[in-house]
Motif scaffolding. Structure first.
Motif, PDB file in Angstrom:
ATOM      1  N   ALA A   1       0.860  -1.266   0.066  1.00  0.00           N
ATOM      2  CA  ALA A   1       0.092   0.053   0.009  1.00  0.00           C
ATOM      3  C   ALA A   1       0.757   1.318   0.047  1.00  0.00           C
ATOM      4  O   ALA A   1       1.703   1.380   0.780  1.00  0.00           O
ATOM      5  N   GLY A   2       0.646   2.317  -0.985  1.00  0.00           N
ATOM      6  CA  GLY A   2       1.237   3.505  -0.929  1.00  0.00           C
ATOM      7  C   GLY A   2       2.528   3.380  -1.791  1.00  0.00           C
ATOM      8  O   GLY A   2       2.878   4.504  -1.970  1.00  0.00           O
ATOM      9  N   ALA A   3       2.717   2.319  -2.360  1.00  0.00           N
ATOM     10  CA  ALA A   3       3.790   2.076  -3.296  1.00  0.00           C
ATOM     11  C   ALA A   3       3.320   2.500  -4.920  1.00  0.00           C
ATOM     12  O   ALA A   3       2.148   2.418  -5.126  1.00  0.00           O
ATOM     13  N   VAL A   4       4.374   3.029  -5.683  1.00  0.00           N
ATOM     14  CA  VAL A   4       4.102   3.154  -7.178  1.00  0.00           C
ATOM     15  C   VAL A   4       4.710   2.005  -7.818  1.00  0.00           C
ATOM     16  O   VAL A   4       6.134   1.961  -7.772  1.00  0.00           O
ATOM     17  N   ALA A   5       4.076   1.581  -8.671  1.00  0.00           N
ATOM     18  CA  ALA A   5       4.687   0.409  -9.678  1.00  0.00           C
ATOM     19  C   ALA A   5       4.410   0.670 -11.101  1.00  0.00           C
ATOM     20  O   ALA A   5       3.442   1.391 -11.402  1.00  0.00           O
ATOM     21  N   ALA A   6       5.140   0.120 -11.970  1.00  0.00           N
ATOM     22  CA  ALA A   6       4.943   0.278 -13.368  1.00  0.00           C
ATOM     23  C   ALA A   6       4.828  -1.152 -14.042  1.00  0.00           C
ATOM     24  O   ALA A   6       5.899  -2.033 -13.602  1.00  0.00           O
ATOM     25  N   LEU A   7       4.392  -1.354 -15.108  1.00  0.00           N
ATOM     26  CA  LEU A   7       4.435  -2.580 -15.908  1.00  0.00           C
ATOM     27  C   LEU A   7       5.441  -2.192 -17.023  1.00  0.00           C
ATOM     28  O   LEU A   7       4.951  -1.461 -18.099  1.00  0.00           O
ATOM     29  N   LEU A   8       6.536  -2.914 -17.296  1.00  0.00           N
ATOM     30  CA  LEU A   8       7.398  -2.464 -18.267  1.00  0.00           C
ATOM     31  C   LEU A   8       7.748  -3.728 -19.131  1.00  0.00           C
ATOM     32  O   LEU A   8       8.099  -4.865 -18.356  1.00  0.00           O
ATOM     33  N   GLY A   9       7.517  -3.872 -20.571  1.00  0.00           N
ATOM     34  CA  GLY A   9       8.151  -4.937 -21.464  1.00  0.00           C
ATOM     35  C   GLY A   9       7.610  -4.838 -22.837  1.00  0.00           C
ATOM     36  O   GLY A   9       7.000  -3.648 -23.265  1.00  0.00           O
ATOM     37  N   PRO A  10       8.467  -5.477 -23.545  1.00  0.00           N
ATOM     38  CA  PRO A  10       8.156  -5.381 -24.960  1.00  0.00           C
ATOM     39  C   PRO A  10       6.696  -5.613 -25.643  1.00  0.00           C
ATOM     40  O   PRO A  10       5.917  -6.146 -24.641  1.00  0.00           O
ATOM     41  N   ASN A  11       6.447  -5.585 -26.806  1.00  0.00           N
ATOM     42  CA  ASN A  11       5.123  -5.803 -27.227  1.00  0.00           C
ATOM     43  C   ASN A  11       4.825  -7.506 -27.123  1.00  0.00           C
ATOM     44  O   ASN A  11       6.023  -8.114 -27.367  1.00  0.00           O
ATOM     45  N   GLY A  12       3.774  -7.870 -26.790  1.00  0.00           N
ATOM     46  CA  GLY A  12       3.455  -9.180 -26.520  1.00  0.00           C
ATOM     47  C   GLY A  12       4.046 -10.032 -25.355  1.00  0.00           C
ATOM     48  O   GLY A  12       3.845 -10.907 -25.170  1.00  0.00           O
ATOM     49  N   SER A  13       4.287  -9.091 -24.058  1.00  0.00           N
ATOM     50  CA  SER A  13       4.916  -9.734 -23.039  1.00  0.00           C
ATOM     51  C   SER A  13       4.019 -10.080 -22.129  1.00  0.00           C
ATOM     52  O   SER A  13       4.161 -10.619 -20.898  1.00  0.00           O
TER      53      SER A  13
END
Length: 66
Positions: free
Chosen positions: A26-38
């Motif tokens: 809770a309270g954290a910031v996250a991101a999803l990163l990756g190439p197309n189709g991942s």
């Protein structure tokens, strides 16, 4: 809090996501990163409850999205 444990998602015989596990406190910031189709969009669709996982567990705020 987001909790993903051993998430796998198939579309028919096509595997979109395989055995993904992570926790975002809770309270954290996250991101999803990756190439197309991942599997980023599939993962987000499961997190929001739009799709159900083939296997594994996903909880947001302590509530199972399934």
């Amino acid at each position: 809090m987001i909790s993903v444990e051993h998430l796998t998602k198939y579309y028919g015989t096509t595997r979109a996501v395989e055995d993904v596990s992570f926790h975002v406190p809770a309270g954290a910031v996250a991101a999803l990163l990756g190439p197309n189709g991942s599997g980023k969009s599939t993962l987000m669709r499961v997190l929001t409850g739009y799709l159900s996982p083939t296997s594994g567990r996903v909880a947001v705020g302590g509530l199972d999205v399934a």
